[in-house]
Enzyme design. Structure first.
Site, PDB file in Angstrom:
ATOM      1  N   GLU A 469       0.820  -1.213   0.000  1.00 49.01           N
ATOM      2  CA  GLU A 469       0.000   0.000   0.000  1.00 49.01           C
ATOM      3  C   GLU A 469       0.855   1.264   0.000  1.00 49.01           C
ATOM      4  OE1 GLU A 469      -2.786  -0.375   3.218  1.00 49.01           O
ATOM      5  OE2 GLU A 469      -3.854  -2.029   2.273  1.00 49.01           O
ATOM      6  N   GLU A 544      -4.417  -8.937   0.199  1.00 42.33           N
ATOM      7  CA  GLU A 544      -4.839  -8.674   1.585  1.00 42.33           C
ATOM      8  C   GLU A 544      -6.349  -8.633   1.601  1.00 42.33           C
ATOM      9  OE1 GLU A 544      -2.378  -5.890   3.708  1.00 42.33           O
ATOM     10  OE2 GLU A 544      -4.128  -5.109   4.809  1.00 42.33           O
TER      11      GLU A 544
END
Length: 886
Positions: A469, A544
């Site tokens: 991220e 994720e």
């Protein structure tokens, strides 16, 4: 990790470590963990003179092997010395008043918890400056040898002095690294090594720990030897029975003259106990190489293995590659590393294949702490985590969000887990004020190449992850950095693809997705179809997923399907329906994957609860939304107005499928039902102790690997239900509570498949005690995890019991931690007493080195029948295998 069979004398007295003149072979790997001195803080008057910004020009000279940037590869540190005016670096400094300890060590876990510390990083004091010192003696007869220190992980900004001379450093706290100590060693005399760590606050989004928290090794070699991580094994099947093994070898010559070497290789088989075969299963033809004075050289050896056994999760067979260097007929080095033979393939349409067979990745993300033990690495604690995950059906681990401990990969190799090996949580754009973005330009290439070289012989590793991220997903700068990282990985290891875990929806369409080999989406289960349509050539992985939040055994009513509900008094309901705004219950993620079978699989956030990040109780604003009691909410509003903050007790996460103590939450069973479909199982929730709810609707959910089930309350059928399309739990939403027995009978294809029963319990009457193992090694590292259950007179766990439990240990063992899985408990983990949570409590007992015998742990609680258990601590096997890959 196994002990090393070498002929040395270890003397842990005031003189520290003594290396004997005798040795068994040309390369010695010596555990360097014992007999250190430690203190927090720095000498008066030093200020920040040794901070990274002030000694950067010195530190950058470390690790030049791991960069191709001409500026960094040729970096020369300034002339002279640095830090010689700091008392702690000097060999004559009197450190007798410092604390004596053994590594690995995490100073943060020692606490204390403080309410004013941020919950995001566990309310523990992990930041600050720490110093470690150790004395050791090297005989004068070994002055022709070379000595290196290998540090598997030190948090963070580590710098090293030997006898007052600066030897080098490495700032990234998750990196493994090496320093050459040879120029600074005094042969035939006492030597002193001093290590300074500087762990800045506001540098992590979770609990990072502090200290030299992984293992440390002293490596002794001849002047000519294989480089650090200098054998890269590439093994591929060439037929159903034959495999080709190429060993790329890098050698360095520290002599002041040219050398001519003969290099040969052997391959051995390893059994389940890591014992190698008596004879090699294959030989590599020897090759000659000449190295200039002070030079390095590379060559490739090739061997053919007949009747090889492939590495698979169900049969993780390993081999041992042994590379031997000979100079003038004399062996000058032997380097050994394990590997496995397997093929991997990521396909845009068919997902992931291992050895030509489709395998759905059923993975979890885990942070690096070990719960109440903190971040200090312990092999048994890691092994226990993996055993619990294996029972659930998990087959993969994502090392969120950093290079893992080497021991984790060793275990994954041996236990049959796949690994997504991740490097960074930030690139140039910061997530925290003092995080990795401050180091990125100086260190990203060294850290990335070093991780790949260290880990590329592990068959468990199937993906290199360049980031999680990261903030640059939508910028041209980020696309360029991502491509650079991918190119570097391909240089270091052309056998594995690169992935990045992306939370930015547009990263799948704006060009970023083309900079990686496999694209990872975080929390985008409804986006998979569109991604496939617009990126038909790029494999996709759910990197994720879920982030469902729950507190073990806590249930709140009425039950809502709004994922933002289910919160009360710093806990989350265990109906497994709740998640933060960006996340999803597991059912939603399952549907996204089932509708799109081309997705390679998923990594769930997270396998285990971890210290820090107690979402949704991270901020004052979000916390105010979670009070159901109006009195408590009024108190919190008053605190916020008067103090500017709310006293939030939460210190660990709610994301885990398993809680911080290693106790299974209800969610464990919905994943087990999905990931082990051939295992007959059924699980009922909630518990059935609700005296205040008699006559009230109390929904019942069932997780099962069956396709339908019938629920009974006190013998009465409440109906038989079948799973519909994209249904992953069976629900009876209008059950009216009455005490007694709740039973489910699950069916598959019309036949009874599994049952589960919960009963209303009586009052707490006694303690039950159980250990994960009844025998451990007397090595000072092995652990027994002992669970205490508060039970009624019939032996049933009382699910709402919170009685205080006191632990006592007798014999050659020590209680090193206790826990209960409650994210709001601020009692020190080192305490020998603790309140139960959900009727359970955990004690962790460690053996004592060299002291075999029977350890007795007793648990007691006021008004309850006590319990005790015996653990046999046995002398370790002296014939254990060596440490490989160093």
């Amino acid at each position: 990790m196994a002990s090393v069979s070498v002929c040395i004398w270890l003397l842990f007295a005031t003189s520290g470590l003594c290396l004997a003149a005798q040795t068994d072979g040309p390369r010695q790997v010596i555990n360097f963990n014992r007999g250190w001195r430690f203190t927090k803080g720095h000498p008066e008057g030093t200020g920040d003179k040794l901070s990274y910004k002030n000694i950067r020009d010195w530190v950058l000279a470390t690790g030049r092997r791991f960069t191709k940037d001409p500026n960094l590869a040729n970096w020369q540190r300034p002339a002279g010395n640095i830090g010689q005016d700091v008392a702690y670096t000097q060999p004559g400094f009197d450190d007798s008043g410092w604390r004596q300890l053994d590594l690995p060590h995490d100073w943060g876990i020692e606490g204390p918890f403080r309410q004013e510390y941020p919950g995001e990083t566990g309310k523990l004091p992990w930041w600050g400056i720490g110093w470690y010192r150790k004395r050791f003696h090297v005989p004068s007869e070994q002055r022709e040898k070379r000595f290196y220190i290998d540090i598997d992980g030190a948090m963070s900004y580590a710098n090293v002095w030997v006898n007052g001379q600066y030897a080098g450093g490495w700032p990234y706290g998750y990196a493994s690294w090496r320093l050459d100590l040879t120029p600074y060693i005094l042969f035939g005399q006492e030597n002193v090594i001093a290590i300074r760590l500087d762990n800045p606050p506001d540098s992590s989004r979770w609990y990072p720990g502090g200290g030299i928290y992984r293992n440390v090794w002293l490596i002794q070699t001849n002047q000519v030897h294989v480089c650090q991580w200098g054998v890269f094994v590439r093994a591929v099947p060439v037929s159903k029975v034959d495999a080709r093994v190429d060993m790329d070898v890098e050698i360095e010559n520290h002599k002041d003259s040219q050398v001519a070497l003969n290099v040969r290789g052997m391959i051995y088989g390893l059994d389940d106990s890591d014992r190698r075969s008596e004879r090699p299963v294959a030989y590599a033809s020897s090759k000659g190489i000449e190295l200039a004075a002070g030079g390095t050289g590379r060559l490739t050896l090739t061997a053919q293995i007949r009747d090889f056994v492939p590495w698979t999760p169900h049969r993780p067979r390993l081999y041992l590659a042994s590379v031997v260097l000979e100079e003038g007929g004399r062996v000058v080095d032997t380097y050994q590393t394990t590997f496995g033979i397997r093929t991997i393939h990521f396909d845009p349409e068919n997902g992931f294949s291992l050895n030509g067979e489709h395998v759905r990745i059923k993975g979890v993300c885990n942070h690096h702490d070990l719960g109440p033990l903190g971040t200090a690495i312990n092999l048994r604690a890691l092994q226990r985590q993996l055993e619990i995950l294996k029972e659930m059906g998990c087959n993969a681990i994502r090392t969120s969000h950093n290079p893992p401990a080497p021991e984790l990969l060793d275990l994954c190799d041996r236990m049959g887990f796949l690994v997504m090996d991740e490097a960074f949580d930030a690139w140039r754009r910061a997530k925290k004020r003092n995080d990795y973005h401050l180091l990125f330009d100086d260190w990203y290439e060294k850290d990335w190449r070093a991780m790949i070289r260290r880990d590329r012989n592990h068959p468990s590793v199937i993906l290199w992850s360049s980031g999680n991220e990261i903030g640059e997903q939508s910028s041209s700068e980020g696309h360029r950095i991502s491509q650079i990282l991918t190119n570097i990985a391909h240089e270091e290891d052309p056998t594995r693809p690169v992935i990045a875990a992306c939370n930015n929806l547009q990263a799948g369409y704006n060009g970023f997705q083309k900079t990686v080999d496999v694209f990872g989406y975080n929390y985008k289960p409804t986006e998979y179809k569109r991604f496939r349509q617009q990126n038909p050539t790029i494999p996709l992985l759910a990197s994720e997923t879920a982030s469902c939040i729950s507190s073990r055994g806590q249930y709140f009513f009425p039950v809502s399907d709004n994922k933002l509900d289910g919160r009360a008094d710093f806990h989350l309901s265990s109906y497994d329906l709740y998640a933060p705004p960006w996340a999803w219950p597991p059912d939603v993620e399952f549907r996204g994957l089932d509708e799109c079978p081309f997705v390679c699989g998923e990594f769930v956030w997270t396998g285990f609860d971890y210290l820090g990040e107690p979402t949704p109780y991270n901020s004052d604003t979000s916390t105010l939304l979670n009070f159901t009691d109006p009195v408590e909410k009024a108190r919190a509003q008053k605190e916020l107005k008067e103090l500017g903050k709310i006293r939030v007790p939460s210190r660990s996460s709610y994301f885990g499928i398993v809680d911080l103590a290693g106790f299974k939450k209800d969610r464990f069973y919905i994943y087990q039902a999905r990931w082990r479909p051939d295992l007959p199982m059924a699980h009922i929730l909630p518990h059935w102790d609700w005296p205040e709810r008699i006559g009230q609707v109390t929904p019942v959910h069932v997780y099962t690997s069956g396709d339908e089930a019938e629920l009974f309350l006190n013998g009465r059928s409440l109906g038989r239900k079948a799973k519909g399309p994209y249904e992953y739990r069976l629900r009876w939403d209008y059950v009216v509570y009455e005490p007694g027995e709740l039973k489910v009978v699950a069916y598959r294809q019309g036949k009874v498949w599994a049952t589960d029963t919960v009963r209303t319990t009586g009052p707490a009457a006694r303690l039950l005690i159980e250990a994960d193992r009844l025998g451990i090694k007397a090595d000072g590292q092995d652990l027994a995890f002992i669970t205490v259950t508060i039970a009624d007179a019939n032996g049933l766990r009382v699910p709402r019991a919170s009685n205080r439990i006191r632990f006592s240990v007798y014999g050659p063992g020590k209680i090193v931690a206790t826990d209960n899985g409650d994210p709001t408990c601020l009692e020190p983990f080192q305490s020998a007493q603790r309140d139960a949570f959900g009727g359970l409590c955990l004690a962790i007992v460690r053996s004592m080195p060299g002291k075999p015998g029977t350890i007795i742990l007793e648990a007691s609680s006021d008004g309850l029948q006590s319990a005790k258990i015996s653990i046999v601590s046995q002398s370790p096997n002296t014939d254990e295998p060596a440490v490989w890959g160093r």
